[in-house]
Design a protein around this motif. Sequence first.
Motif, PDB file in Angstrom:
ATOM      1  N   LEU A  53       0.833  -1.200   0.000  1.00 54.33           N
ATOM      2  CA  LEU A  53       0.000   0.000   0.000  1.00 54.33           C
ATOM      3  C   LEU A  53       0.874   1.259   0.000  1.00 54.33           C
ATOM      4  CD1 LEU A  53      -2.720   1.407   0.065  1.00 54.33           C
ATOM      5  CD2 LEU A  53      -2.764   1.055   2.560  1.00 54.33           C
ATOM      6  N   ALA A  54       1.936   1.248   0.779  1.00 49.89           N
ATOM      7  CA  ALA A  54       2.847   2.400   0.805  1.00 49.89           C
ATOM      8  C   ALA A  54       3.495   2.600  -0.570  1.00 49.89           C
ATOM      9  CB  ALA A  54       3.917   2.211   1.880  1.00 49.89           C
ATOM     10  N   TYR A  55       3.916   1.506  -1.201  1.00 52.48           N
ATOM     11  CA  TYR A  55       4.488   1.592  -2.552  1.00 52.48           C
ATOM     12  C   TYR A  55       3.456   2.147  -3.528  1.00 52.48           C
ATOM     13  CZ  TYR A  55       8.680  -1.283  -1.533  1.00 52.48           C
ATOM     14  OH  TYR A  55       9.870  -1.771  -1.069  1.00 52.48           O
ATOM     15  N   ALA A  56       2.236   1.619  -3.432  1.00 53.34           N
ATOM     16  CA  ALA A  56       1.173   2.055  -4.343  1.00 53.34           C
ATOM     17  C   ALA A  56       0.898   3.545  -4.174  1.00 53.34           C
ATOM     18  CB  ALA A  56      -0.100   1.238  -4.103  1.00 53.34           C
ATOM     19  N   GLU A  57       0.876   4.003  -2.940  1.00 52.93           N
ATOM     20  CA  GLU A  57       0.668   5.436  -2.682  1.00 52.93           C
ATOM     21  C   GLU A  57       1.781   6.254  -3.339  1.00 52.93           C
ATOM     22  OE1 GLU A  57      -1.836   7.033  -1.185  1.00 52.93           O
ATOM     23  OE2 GLU A  57      -2.894   5.419  -0.177  1.00 52.93           O
ATOM     24  N   ASP A  58       3.016   5.796  -3.193  1.00 53.46           N
ATOM     25  CA  ASP A  58       4.149   6.507  -3.805  1.00 53.46           C
ATOM     26  C   ASP A  58       4.033   6.531  -5.326  1.00 53.46           C
ATOM     27  OD1 ASP A  58       5.280   7.072  -1.358  1.00 53.46           O
ATOM     28  OD2 ASP A  58       6.761   5.444  -1.446  1.00 53.46           O
ATOM     29  N   TYR A  59       3.710   5.390  -5.915  1.00 55.63           N
ATOM     30  CA  TYR A  59       3.593   5.328  -7.383  1.00 55.63           C
ATOM     31  C   TYR A  59       2.468   6.244  -7.875  1.00 55.63           C
ATOM     32  CZ  TYR A  59       6.564   1.149  -7.124  1.00 55.63           C
ATOM     33  OH  TYR A  59       7.592   0.274  -6.899  1.00 55.63           O
ATOM     34  N   ALA A  60       1.375   6.262  -7.140  1.00 52.92           N
ATOM     35  CA  ALA A  60       0.242   7.107  -7.542  1.00 52.92           C
ATOM     36  C   ALA A  60       0.565   8.587  -7.363  1.00 52.92           C
ATOM     37  CB  ALA A  60      -1.006   6.731  -6.743  1.00 52.92           C
ATOM     38  N   ASP A  61       1.187   8.921  -6.236  1.00 55.42           N
ATOM     39  CA  ASP A  61       1.439  10.328  -5.917  1.00 55.42           C
ATOM     40  C   ASP A  61       2.643  10.918  -6.642  1.00 55.42           C
ATOM     41  OD1 ASP A  61      -0.691  10.168  -4.173  1.00 55.42           O
ATOM     42  OD2 ASP A  61       0.552   9.989  -2.367  1.00 55.42           O
ATOM     43  N   ASP A  62       3.686  10.124  -6.813  1.00 52.19           N
ATOM     44  CA  ASP A  62       4.935  10.649  -7.364  1.00 52.19           C
ATOM     45  C   ASP A  62       5.117  10.392  -8.855  1.00 52.19           C
ATOM     46  OD1 ASP A  62       5.493  11.424  -4.765  1.00 52.19           O
ATOM     47  OD2 ASP A  62       6.740   9.669  -4.352  1.00 52.19           O
ATOM     48  N   SER A  63       4.595   9.287  -9.329  1.00 49.75           N
ATOM     49  CA  SER A  63       4.777   8.918 -10.739  1.00 49.75           C
ATOM     50  C   SER A  63       3.492   9.018 -11.544  1.00 49.75           C
ATOM     51  CB  SER A  63       5.325   7.486 -10.841  1.00 49.75           C
ATOM     52  OG  SER A  63       6.559   7.384 -10.171  1.00 49.75           O
ATOM     53  N   TYR A  64       2.392   9.318 -10.886  1.00 49.50           N
ATOM     54  CA  TYR A  64       1.085   9.486 -11.535  1.00 49.50           C
ATOM     55  C   TYR A  64       0.685   8.259 -12.343  1.00 49.50           C
ATOM     56  CZ  TYR A  64       2.829  14.108 -10.431  1.00 49.50           C
ATOM     57  OH  TYR A  64       3.392  15.176  -9.791  1.00 49.50           O
ATOM     58  N   MET A  65       0.961   7.102 -11.779  1.00 51.31           N
ATOM     59  CA  MET A  65       0.661   5.857 -12.480  1.00 51.31           C
ATOM     60  C   MET A  65      -0.827   5.525 -12.391  1.00 51.31           C
ATOM     61  SD  MET A  65       4.003   3.646 -11.264  1.00 51.31           S
ATOM     62  CE  MET A  65       3.614   2.147 -12.176  1.00 51.31           C
ATOM     63  N   SER A  66      -1.272   4.694 -13.322  1.00 50.90           N
ATOM     64  CA  SER A  66      -2.651   4.208 -13.328  1.00 50.90           C
ATOM     65  C   SER A  66      -2.796   3.060 -12.333  1.00 50.90           C
ATOM     66  CB  SER A  66      -3.027   3.715 -14.724  1.00 50.90           C
ATOM     67  OG  SER A  66      -2.287   2.540 -15.031  1.00 50.90           O
ATOM     68  N   LYS A  67      -4.031   2.755 -12.024  1.00 48.92           N
ATOM     69  CA  LYS A  67      -4.344   1.649 -11.125  1.00 48.92           C
ATOM     70  C   LYS A  67      -3.756   0.337 -11.659  1.00 48.92           C
ATOM     71  CE  LYS A  67      -8.532   1.808  -9.464  1.00 48.92           C
ATOM     72  NZ  LYS A  67      -9.970   1.633  -9.190  1.00 48.92           N
ATOM     73  N   ALA A  68      -4.003   0.047 -12.928  1.00 50.62           N
ATOM     74  CA  ALA A  68      -3.523  -1.208 -13.521  1.00 50.62           C
ATOM     75  C   ALA A  68      -2.003  -1.248 -13.591  1.00 50.62           C
ATOM     76  CB  ALA A  68      -4.125  -1.402 -14.909  1.00 50.62           C
ATOM     77  N   ALA A  69      -1.378  -0.118 -13.893  1.00 53.28           N
ATOM     78  CA  ALA A  69       0.087  -0.082 -13.972  1.00 53.28           C
ATOM     79  C   ALA A  69       0.712  -0.296 -12.601  1.00 53.28           C
ATOM     80  CB  ALA A  69       0.554   1.241 -14.573  1.00 53.28           C
ATOM     81  N   ILE A  70       0.114   0.279 -11.580  1.00 53.69           N
ATOM     82  CA  ILE A  70       0.627   0.085 -10.223  1.00 53.69           C
ATOM     83  C   ILE A  70       0.526  -1.377  -9.827  1.00 53.69           C
ATOM     84  CG2 ILE A  70       0.239   0.569  -7.768  1.00 53.69           C
ATOM     85  CD1 ILE A  70      -0.597   3.427  -8.623  1.00 53.69           C
ATOM     86  N   LYS A  71      -0.620  -1.981 -10.090  1.00 49.13           N
ATOM     87  CA  LYS A  71      -0.786  -3.393  -9.723  1.00 49.13           C
ATOM     88  C   LYS A  71       0.245  -4.250 -10.455  1.00 49.13           C
ATOM     89  CE  LYS A  71      -3.955  -7.230  -9.372  1.00 49.13           C
ATOM     90  NZ  LYS A  71      -5.281  -7.757  -9.653  1.00 49.13           N
ATOM     91  N   GLU A  72       0.409  -4.002 -11.740  1.00 52.47           N
ATOM     92  CA  GLU A  72       1.390  -4.755 -12.530  1.00 52.47           C
ATOM     93  C   GLU A  72       2.795  -4.563 -11.960  1.00 52.47           C
ATOM     94  OE1 GLU A  72       3.035  -3.728 -16.774  1.00 52.47           O
ATOM     95  OE2 GLU A  72       1.144  -4.837 -16.985  1.00 52.47           O
ATOM     96  N   TYR A  73       3.130  -3.354 -11.612  1.00 53.79           N
ATOM     97  CA  TYR A  73       4.452  -3.038 -11.083  1.00 53.79           C
ATOM     98  C   TYR A  73       4.679  -3.725  -9.735  1.00 53.79           C
ATOM     99  CZ  TYR A  73       8.664  -0.216 -11.382  1.00 53.79           C
ATOM    100  OH  TYR A  73       9.960   0.192 -11.530  1.00 53.79           O
ATOM    101  N   LEU A  74       3.673  -3.685  -8.873  1.00 50.41           N
ATOM    102  CA  LEU A  74       3.793  -4.324  -7.565  1.00 50.41           C
ATOM    103  C   LEU A  74       4.071  -5.821  -7.689  1.00 50.41           C
ATOM    104  CD1 LEU A  74       0.877  -2.590  -5.617  1.00 50.41           C
ATOM    105  CD2 LEU A  74       3.335  -2.279  -5.211  1.00 50.41           C
ATOM    106  N   VAL A  75       3.427  -6.467  -8.648  1.00 47.75           N
ATOM    107  CA  VAL A  75       3.590  -7.911  -8.819  1.00 47.75           C
ATOM    108  C   VAL A  75       4.890  -8.225  -9.557  1.00 47.75           C
ATOM    109  CG1 VAL A  75       2.616  -9.978  -9.913  1.00 47.75           C
ATOM    110  CG2 VAL A  75       1.112  -8.371  -8.715  1.00 47.75           C
ATOM    111  N   GLU A  76       5.094  -7.605 -10.715  1.00 47.35           N
ATOM    112  CA  GLU A  76       6.224  -7.973 -11.568  1.00 47.35           C
ATOM    113  C   GLU A  76       7.569  -7.471 -11.073  1.00 47.35           C
ATOM    114  OE1 GLU A  76       5.628  -7.264 -15.734  1.00 47.35           O
ATOM    115  OE2 GLU A  76       3.597  -8.089 -15.661  1.00 47.35           O
TER     116      GLU A  76
END
Length: 186
Positions: A53-76
């Motif tokens: 969740l902390a990683y996802a917050e960072d990706y959303a806030d700092d990199s402006y990533m999409s929901k699907a891109a964040i999920k993919e990044y977290l897994v891969e």
Amino acid sequence: ESSSSSDSNEEQQEEESEQQEAETGDSTDDEAETEEDEDVVEDVDSNDRDTALAYAEDYADDSYMSKAAIKEYLVEYDGFTEETAQYAIDNVSANWNENAKRTAEVYVNEMYASESYTRESLVEDELFTQDEASYAMSNISADWNENALKSAQEYKDSEFTNDEIKECLSDDGFTDAQIQYAMSRL
């Protein structure tokens, strides 16, 4: 004989009783260990969820990533399970429309992308939904003619011929009118 036989039976019964107590004690210990193991697994899962969740917050806030891109990044790339990544996505606080808009602005202002390339990239590369991409495209300020000109200038600086520049601009999704605008000002 009967006395030694009864002594032997008593000893055997005592041994069996001790063995049963030991087994009962062991099984109680095993149950306690299993419960402890489950607590550890729950703690690890909880820690993983919090970290994801902390990683996802960072990706959303700092990199402006999409929901699907964040999920993919977290897994891969970060190695979280699908379930943990989904938990993070379900609980992240983000404005996905604004993230799409911010990402579009990068394409427009830093890459001098065309309108069609920007829209396509938002959905296919950045994994925003069609609705999020539409929101972004409706809410950015872009001069597509100027983007065509800036792109043409970059190609020219790389020693492309005029015909190659036109072809590249077309491949980049600029319209014929935008290409003409750019070529007339090179």
